[in-house]
Design an enzyme around this catalytic site. Structure first.
Site, PDB file in Angstrom:
ATOM      1  N   ASP A  19       2.059  -1.781  -4.663  1.00 52.87           N
ATOM      2  CA  ASP A  19       0.788  -1.057  -4.673  1.00 52.87           C
ATOM      3  C   ASP A  19       0.005  -1.493  -5.904  1.00 52.87           C
ATOM      4  O   ASP A  19       0.581  -2.014  -6.857  1.00 52.87           O
ATOM      5  CB  ASP A  19       1.020   0.460  -4.713  1.00 52.87           C
ATOM      6  N   LYS A  77     -10.020  -5.901  10.036  1.00 59.53           N
ATOM      7  CA  LYS A  77      -8.819  -5.508  10.784  1.00 59.53           C
ATOM      8  C   LYS A  77      -8.707  -6.310  12.088  1.00 59.53           C
ATOM      9  O   LYS A  77      -7.634  -6.717  12.502  1.00 59.53           O
ATOM     10  CB  LYS A  77      -8.850  -4.003  11.080  1.00 59.53           C
ATOM     11  N   ILE A 103      -2.337  -7.456  -3.475  1.00 60.65           N
ATOM     12  CA  ILE A 103      -1.765  -8.275  -2.405  1.00 60.65           C
ATOM     13  C   ILE A 103      -2.512  -9.589  -2.197  1.00 60.65           C
ATOM     14  O   ILE A 103      -1.991 -10.509  -1.585  1.00 60.65           O
ATOM     15  CB  ILE A 103      -1.712  -7.553  -1.043  1.00 60.65           C
ATOM     16  N   TYR A 140     -14.752  -3.436   7.283  1.00 61.91           N
ATOM     17  CA  TYR A 140     -13.378  -2.991   7.514  1.00 61.91           C
ATOM     18  C   TYR A 140     -12.945  -3.291   8.958  1.00 61.91           C
ATOM     19  O   TYR A 140     -11.864  -3.840   9.201  1.00 61.91           O
ATOM     20  CB  TYR A 140     -13.310  -1.489   7.225  1.00 61.91           C
ATOM     21  N   GLY A 167       0.830  -1.213   0.000  1.00 61.07           N
ATOM     22  CA  GLY A 167       0.000   0.000   0.000  1.00 61.07           C
ATOM     23  C   GLY A 167       0.855   1.250   0.000  1.00 61.07           C
ATOM     24  O   GLY A 167       0.464   2.288   0.543  1.00 61.07           O
ATOM     25  N   GLY A 178      -0.506   4.686  -0.879  1.00 58.40           N
ATOM     26  CA  GLY A 178      -1.588   5.287  -0.090  1.00 58.40           C
ATOM     27  C   GLY A 178      -1.110   6.452   0.753  1.00 58.40           C
ATOM     28  O   GLY A 178       0.046   6.860   0.694  1.00 58.40           O
ATOM     29  N   ILE A 194      -6.947   9.976  10.898  1.00 58.81           N
ATOM     30  CA  ILE A 194      -5.644  10.616  10.702  1.00 58.81           C
ATOM     31  C   ILE A 194      -5.829  11.830   9.782  1.00 58.81           C
ATOM     32  O   ILE A 194      -6.529  11.743   8.772  1.00 58.81           O
ATOM     33  CB  ILE A 194      -4.627   9.621  10.099  1.00 58.81           C
TER      34      ILE A 194
HETATM   35  N1  SER Z   1      -9.756   6.261   8.790  1.00 54.35           N
HETATM   36  C1  SER Z   1     -10.413   4.987   8.829  1.00 54.35           C
HETATM   37  C2  SER Z   1     -11.707   5.033   8.172  1.00 54.35           C
HETATM   38  O1  SER Z   1     -12.337   6.068   8.239  1.00 54.35           O
HETATM   39  C3  SER Z   1     -10.578   4.527  10.248  1.00 54.35           C
HETATM   40  O2  SER Z   1      -9.451   3.843  10.596  1.00 54.35           O
HETATM   41  O3  SER Z   1     -12.145   4.069   7.643  1.00 54.35           O
END
Ligand code: SER
Length: 364
Positions: A60, A183, A80, A179, A33, A36, A219
């Protein structure tokens, strides 16, 4: 079948090749990745730390930009979850460390759940297998850095979210998104490969994969805008304001989840990677820096861009996802075990990092 040569984009091969079946040598670092958001910030730092001493290999789905390739020796274009690509990498490189960043984020994952599972789980399983095989060949554990997420948590209602407050690594583990489920599954696979892999085998190694994961909050980067996430409203409202664009926020003004800056996020992974194994009491750690509501972010954006036009048009589905994530994360284990401390609190994030960098970027 596509010939392997078409999958591989070799920039400069290190000569002689760093493959060392005897277990001596530092081995190569693989970053998935790499194209990204986090890859962008991480590659330069890995190159600064290891450049010239270790081969850095990246992969990637799309061809990497020239500025990213400048930090690497070899890059692979491919998926991947494609075992042929993983086999090619295993055959060509002596991998001793994997930074597995590739994933489909939470909103994208809800739009294509099976694709998300394929990439996020099967792709990760391929990487863990690559790490385990490489560790067996080298007779030395392969370090595996894995960005996990606040999305692995799930609270059933807003009342429960408020009651839960700041959550530790062991609480509220009932994610509602594909997601988050993916994870969480990889955290468990990481635990298996790290502590129990081939538990019946007479010749098993004690620690095959040295799995180290961080559960990140949303983030915010000044350099890039995320795609396909649900915490995207934070960075999106800032980047829109800096470009003089109006922004319709897809969650309510009182929606609250934790955030941190990209430099802090990358530094946390690098510090966790560098920590002595003996000081780590867990495989998975929370990190966090600040936990504003959407309106508190908007107010901060308006402090610096007074003309910012931010309105709230909540999308029920994405709102539901944010409502299922905790208000904040307890990162005391990371602080205790490997000295984690964010450099940017909420005010410093804007004043010393986001605003100066974003003004320079957009000329705002
Ligand atoms: N930034 C991610 C999302 O919004 C959360 O880990 O899916």
């Amino acid at each position: 079948m596509q010939p392997l040569a078409e999958l591989v984009d070799t920039n400069i091969m290190i000569e002689p090749k760093s493959r060392t079946p005897s277990g001596i040598g530092l081995g190569s670092i693989l970053v998935t990745g790499a194209g990204g958001e986090m890859g962008h910030a991480l590659l330069a730092q890995l190159a600064a730390l290891h450049g010239g001493k270790r081969e850095i290999v990246a992969m990637d789905l799309k061809e990497l930009s020239a500025d990213r390739k400048a930090h690497l020796q070899t890059s692979y274009i491919g998926d991947i979850s494609d075992p042929r690509l993983v086999e090619a990498i295993a055959a060509n490189h002596d991998i001793s460390e994997i930074w597995h960043l590739a994933a489909l984020l939470s909103t994208r994952g809800e739009r294509s759940p099976e694709l998300a599972m394929q990439v996020n789980v099967m792709g990760s399983a391929n990487m863990l297998r690559l790490a385990a095989d490489s560790a067996t060949r080298r007779q030395s554990p392969v370090k595996f850095l894995f960005p996990s997420t606040v999305a692995i948590y799930g609270v059933p209602s807003l009342e429960a979210k408020r009651a839960a407050g700041v959550v530790t690594e062991d609480e509220c583990l009932q994610p509602i998104t594909m997601y988050g489920v993916n994870k969480r599954a990889v955290e468990e696979l990481g635990r298996y490969y790290s502590r129990h892999y081939r538990l019946l085998a007479a010749d098993r190694m004690d620690c095959t994969v040295d799995f180290r994961a961080i559960r990140f909050p949303g983030i915010i980067s000044a350099d890039t805008v995320p795609t396909g996430g649900t915490s995207d409203y934070g960075p999106e409202m800032l980047h829109a304001a800096a470009q003089g664009k109006a922004y319709e926020c897809f969650v309510r003004s009182d929606a609250r989840i934790p955030f941190m800056t990209m430099p802090d996020a990358v530094r946390s992974l690098i510090e966790l990677a560098a920590a002595p194994r003996e000081s780590l009491t867990q495989l998975v750690y929370n990190v966090t820096a600040f936990a504003p509501s959407a309106e508190e972010i908007a107010a901060k954006v308006r402090e610096h861009f007074p003309n910012a036009a931010i309105t709230y048009v909540p999308t029920p589905e994405r709102q539901q996802i944010v409502d299922s994530w905790p208000e904040d994360l307890d990162d005391s284990a990371a602080r205790r075990d490997w000295g984690w401390k964010p450099a940017h609190d909420f005010s410093a994030a804007f004043a010393t990092y986001l605003i100066p960098s974003i003004r320079a970027r957009y000329g705002a």
